[in-house]
Design an enzyme around this catalytic site. Structure first.
Site, PDB file in Angstrom:
ATOM      1  N   ASP A 154      33.864  74.757  71.795  1.00  0.00           N
ATOM      2  CA  ASP A 154      34.943  74.268  70.937  1.00  0.00           C
ATOM      3  C   ASP A 154      35.374  72.840  71.323  1.00  0.00           C
ATOM      4  OD1 ASP A 154      36.851  74.525  68.931  1.00  0.00           O
ATOM      5  OD2 ASP A 154      37.598  76.446  69.634  1.00  0.00           O
ATOM      6  N   GLU A 188      33.064  71.355  66.679  1.00  0.00           N
ATOM      7  CA  GLU A 188      34.005  70.216  66.715  1.00  0.00           C
ATOM      8  C   GLU A 188      34.515  69.879  65.318  1.00  0.00           C
ATOM      9  OE1 GLU A 188      32.136  68.046  64.717  1.00  0.00           O
ATOM     10  OE2 GLU A 188      32.911  66.372  65.901  1.00  0.00           O
ATOM     11  N   TRP A 189      34.391  70.866  64.437  1.00  0.00           N
ATOM     12  CA  TRP A 189      35.051  70.854  63.125  1.00  0.00           C
ATOM     13  C   TRP A 189      34.606  69.706  62.216  1.00  0.00           C
ATOM     14  CZ3 TRP A 189      39.316  70.196  67.040  1.00  0.00           C
ATOM     15  CH2 TRP A 189      39.480  71.362  67.790  1.00  0.00           C
ATOM     16  N   GLY A 190      33.432  69.131  62.504  1.00  0.00           N
ATOM     17  CA  GLY A 190      32.894  68.087  61.630  1.00  0.00           C
ATOM     18  C   GLY A 190      33.495  66.722  61.850  1.00  0.00           C
ATOM     19  N   ASP A 210      39.062  75.328  60.615  1.00  0.00           N
ATOM     20  CA  ASP A 210      38.885  76.789  60.576  1.00  0.00           C
ATOM     21  C   ASP A 210      38.995  77.380  59.177  1.00  0.00           C
ATOM     22  OD1 ASP A 210      38.722  76.462  63.252  1.00  0.00           O
ATOM     23  OD2 ASP A 210      40.386  77.801  63.756  1.00  0.00           O
TER      24      ASP A 210
HETATM   25  C1  GLA Z   1      39.228  76.947  67.230  1.00  0.00           C
HETATM   26  C2  GLA Z   1      37.919  77.356  66.572  1.00  0.00           C
HETATM   27  C3  GLA Z   1      37.999  78.796  66.111  1.00  0.00           C
HETATM   28  C4  GLA Z   1      38.313  79.694  67.297  1.00  0.00           C
HETATM   29  C5  GLA Z   1      39.589  79.225  68.002  1.00  0.00           C
HETATM   30  C6  GLA Z   1      39.804  79.947  69.314  1.00  0.00           C
HETATM   31  O1  GLA Z   1      40.279  76.923  66.305  1.00  0.00           O
HETATM   32  O2  GLA Z   1      37.607  76.503  65.509  1.00  0.00           O
HETATM   33  O3  GLA Z   1      36.812  79.202  65.483  1.00  0.00           O
HETATM   34  O4  GLA Z   1      37.215  79.665  68.182  1.00  0.00           O
HETATM   35  O5  GLA Z   1      39.543  77.838  68.285  1.00  0.00           O
HETATM   36  O6  GLA Z   1      40.943  79.508  69.978  1.00  0.00           O
END
Ligand code: GLA
Length: 404
Positions: A154, A188-190, A210
């Protein structure tokens, strides 16, 4: 006979490793199709323990999910204690996992599953457990000793870290630890557009923030999975980056989580299959309705997701009533999905001749009703009434040469 002293062999190996192209350092032949499995986060967050994991594994073995391809069981955030030990080692939470992580991994392996864990490139994980920054090689050794097969990594609490550098360090640490081959999942969410650089670093990378399940959502389309699908729908750079061993990850499935209608669950799963997305279930598979299990284990939909060609599909048409998604498959086949985006039932129709990409003379197979509908010659227009937020998904099959 000429012999090479062991010491020089080790030096040669080290030199080779140091100069090997990046791709050789990523465990190869892994994730040749998008990974499939289950992850604890979407339903349980940090409320996880050994009994839950073993219960989930037992259910997945008995209900056919393992046989359908869901092999990776991944523990997300919250599996460790809030601090490292005096030597800086992570400690699996002894209350949640009284028999230790290795025993759990061994048991899952014996049942036929792969086992995955979660950590973070920052100083702390998103739920404030110890992150791996500065401990990458030490943590890599622990994971190898446990015997993990998958690491979700993450991006919380990373400050000014450079994503490519941080993920490459963890990749190399996993490799150096010499454990089982590990599917490396970048989360890393892009933010740094990993589809432009991560093919040699990880096997999948998140493209967005997310996913959210919808509980009493006013508009299910503006939140949750549809928002992510919209982001990926026509992004050519992102779409072309997907392929065997390296996938865009629009996040884990919310099928069976929240209060989506059956149609919405089916549409979510279908669009994930069209996008060649990893299929990581996130629902409580020990207690799910049979209709949800039927969606998650639809072999014909999964075959589209898992197609060996590994080409990600895209949205080729969008209007206020319908979207059309198209995906090229191996063997000259194609997948096509019509999505009713309106809030009422609609009569959706599509003329094959309007889709210039499609070859002629294809047999039409309905993926959700499991019916053969004829061919693109005998049925030149596909049309049907589709309920709100539902899909019609077909596989278009090229004529196969007659067996000799
Ligand atoms: C981030 C990630 C999620 C999950 C949470 C856990 O938000 O994007 O998919 O793994 O952390 O804390």
């Amino acid at each position: 006979m000429h012999t090479t002293p062991l010491r020089s062999l080790a030096a040669i190996a080290a030199a080779l490793l140091a100069t090997a192209p990046l791709s050789a350092q990523k465990a190869e032949n892994l994730a040749l199709t998008p990974p499939m499995g289950w992850n604890s986060w979407n339903t349980f967050q940090t409320n996880i323990d050994e009994n839950l994991v073993l219960g989930v594994a037992k259910a997945m073995k008995e209900n056919g999910m393992l046989a359908a391809g869901y092999r990776y069981i991944v523990l997300d955030d919250g599996w460790m204690t809030k601090t490292r030990d005096a030597q800086g080692n992570l400690i699996p939470d002894p209350v949640k996992f009284p028999h230790g992580m290795k025993a759990l991994a061994d048991e899952l392996h014996a049942m036929g599953f792969f086992f995955g864990l979660y950590n973070c490139a920052g100083s702390m994980t998103c739920a404030s457990y110890p992150g791996s920054q500065g401990h990458e090689y030490q943590d890599g050794l622990l994971y190898a000793a446990i015997g993990i097969d998958y690491l979700k990594y993450d991006w919380c609490n990373t400050g000014t870290r450079n994503a490519q550098e941080a993920y490459t360090t963890m990749r190399d640490a996993l490799h150096a630890a010499g454990g089982r081959p590990v599917v490396f999942s970048l989360c890393e969410w892009g933010h740094s557009e990993p589809w432009k650089w991560a093919q040699d670093t990880g096997h999948l990378w998140r493209t967005t923030g997310d996913i959210t399940a919808c509980y009493d959502c006013e508009s299910r389309w503006s939140r949750g999975w549809k928002k992510i699908a919209d982001f990926q729908a026509t992004n050519a750079d992102l779409i072309k980056a997907a392929g065997p061993g390296h996938w865009n990850d629009p996040d884990m499935l919310e099928v069976g989580v929240g209060d989506m209608t059956l149609a919405e669950n089916r549409a979510h799963f279908s669009i994930w299959c069209m996008m060649a997305a990893p299929l990581i279930a996130g629902n409580d598979v020990r207690n799910m309705k049979s209709e949800i299990l039927a969606i998650l284990t639809n072999k014909e939909a999964i075959a589209i997701d898992q197609d060996a060609l590994g080409k990600q599909g895209m949205r080729i048409h969008s209007d206020p009533v319908k979207e059309v998604w198209l995906r090229e498959l191996s063997g000259g086949d194609w997948a096509l999905c019509l999505l009713n985006v309106s809030d009422q039932s609609q009569f959706l129709s599509l003329k094959w001749a309007d889709i210039w990409e499609l070859p002629k003379h294809l047999a039409i197979r309905d993926v959700w009703t499991h019916a053969d509908l004829g061919t693109t010659d005998t049925l030149p227009v596909l049309s049907r009434s589709v309920t709100a937020h539902d899909v019609m998904m077909v596989r278009l099959c090229a004529p196969k040469p007659a067996a000799k």
